[in-house]
Design a protein around this motif. Structure first.
Motif, PDB file in Angstrom:
ATOM      1  N   CYS A  97       0.835  -1.200   0.000  1.00 52.53           N
ATOM      2  CA  CYS A  97       0.000   0.000   0.000  1.00 52.53           C
ATOM      3  C   CYS A  97       0.877   1.260   0.000  1.00 52.53           C
ATOM      4  O   CYS A  97       1.714   1.428   0.882  1.00 52.53           O
ATOM      5  N   CYS A 154      -0.191   3.307   3.721  1.00 52.54           N
ATOM      6  CA  CYS A 154       0.220   2.851   5.055  1.00 52.54           C
ATOM      7  C   CYS A 154       1.580   2.175   5.056  1.00 52.54           C
ATOM      8  O   CYS A 154       2.299   2.227   6.047  1.00 52.54           O
ATOM      9  N   CYS A 181      -7.274  -1.055   0.449  1.00 52.68           N
ATOM     10  CA  CYS A 181      -6.177  -1.493   1.320  1.00 52.68           C
ATOM     11  C   CYS A 181      -6.784  -2.130   2.561  1.00 52.68           C
ATOM     12  O   CYS A 181      -7.680  -1.561   3.193  1.00 52.68           O
ATOM     13  N   CYS A 183      -5.620   0.213   5.777  1.00 53.80           N
ATOM     14  CA  CYS A 183      -5.945   1.622   5.997  1.00 53.80           C
ATOM     15  C   CYS A 183      -7.075   2.153   5.110  1.00 53.80           C
ATOM     16  O   CYS A 183      -7.181   3.371   4.915  1.00 53.80           O
TER      17      CYS A 183
END
Ligand SMILES: [Zn+2]
Length: 318
Positions: A30, A33, A59, A62
């Motif tokens: 990601c 994050c 994701c 997050c």
């Protein structure tokens, strides 16, 4: 086309961490994050899932905290450049065509059109009090009803049933369980036709960083924290792979008391490779499962039951 799409995504997200061509699904680190950890090459966890067939991303860590979910165009706007966007729009699947072929391969389950969520409906609706009385008798409170979007219908094929919906990893309905609340309505369970091998019940609720409980039915699932209902006593290949690739903590097998042999077989099947040493078993008291424990003793009873999770001794496995 798949390769081109993955190349475009890789050009601004880095190395692809997994690709299922059949589903059009890919995984990346990601950029939101995993970048917070200040690693040059991502964290290698592949928590950002992109389904190019559906044209969406999410994701697992997050999505809501960092607003990391939505159409792929949004992801490109945030992290790619104009070239990436132009390339993507050129090769992105034509939605209508793709959806048609997708439906051919997978039966697309939807909630009955008459479905009403119990948490949103007026108590003067017909059948409402029957459904609520049934749930109350099973110890299912309003918090659980809201959390799992439990509902019912007052007409149609599923009338007289409590409906527990299931959602896939993108929050789309992929199955539901419809349990009759009257002894006169048979069969007890009336579930939609679906490709059962492909269903992970409430996939979007699984926390892979915490202990995961494998239970039998949807009613066990809604009272057991972080659980996956197998919808039977056997685990599908899909669930097995999902756990092998993603589970970071323990996995506890919690089948009904009468299915102890199946539970031990599951234990042996999972306690291997990546998951070795992290599989446990939890045996409910005679005649019980987690749903009936919850009905009798409430949340505390379930927590007490879960505390009995343990590893098997070698001699118990044969
Ligand atoms: Zn993230």
């Amino acid at each position: 086309m798949c390769v081109l799409l993955v190349n475009i995504l890789e050009s601004f997200l880095g190395e692809c961490r997994g690709h299922n061509e059949g589903k059009g699904q890919t995984k990346f680190d990601c950029p939101s994050c995993s970048a917070e950890k200040l690693l040059d090459n991502g964290d290698g966890k592949g928590k950002l899932e992109i389904n190019y067939r559906k044209g969406v991303f999410k994701c697992w860590v997050c999505a809501y905290k960092n607003n990391m979910h939505g159409p792929i165009e949004k992801l490109i706007k945030k992290y790619g450049n104009n070239h990436n966007m132009r390339d993507y729009l050129l090769v992105k699947p034509d939605n209508n065509y793709e959806q048609e072929t997708y439906v051919d391969k997978n039966i697309h389950v939807q909630l009955p059109s008459e479905f009403i969520a119990l948490s949103t409906c007026s108590q003067y609706e017909p059948q409402y009090s029957f459904a609520m009385t049934y749930l109350k008798e099973r110890g299912i409170d309003e918090e659980i009803i809201r959390e799992f979007n439990i509902g019912y219908t007052h007409e149609g094929k599923y009338r007289g049933r409590v409906i527990i919906p299931s959602y896939d990893e993108f929050g789309d309905v992929n199955f539901f369980v419809a349990r009759s609340y009257s002894n006169y309505i048979k069969p007890k369970y009336l579930n939609p036709e679906a490709e059962k091998q492909q269903i992970v019940f409430n996939h979007n609720k699984i926390n892979f960083d915490a202990t995961i409980y494998l239970v039998e039915g949807a009613f066990d699932h809604i009272v057991t924290p972080n659980s996956i209902p197998l919808l039977g006593k056997i685990m599908t290949y899909k669930i097995k792979m999902l756990l092998t690739e993603n589970a970071k903590a323990d996995i506890v097998i919690l089948l009904d008391d009468d299915a102890y042999v199946d539970a031990v077989n599951l234990y042996k099947e999972l306690d291997f490779g990546e998951l070795h040493g992290r599989i446990k078993i939890c045996k409910p008291p005679y005649g019980h499962d987690s749903s009936s424990i919850h009905q009798k003793l409430g949340k505390r009873g379930v927590i007490k039951l879960l505390k009995n999770s343990r590893r098997l001794e070698i001699e118990e496995m044969f």
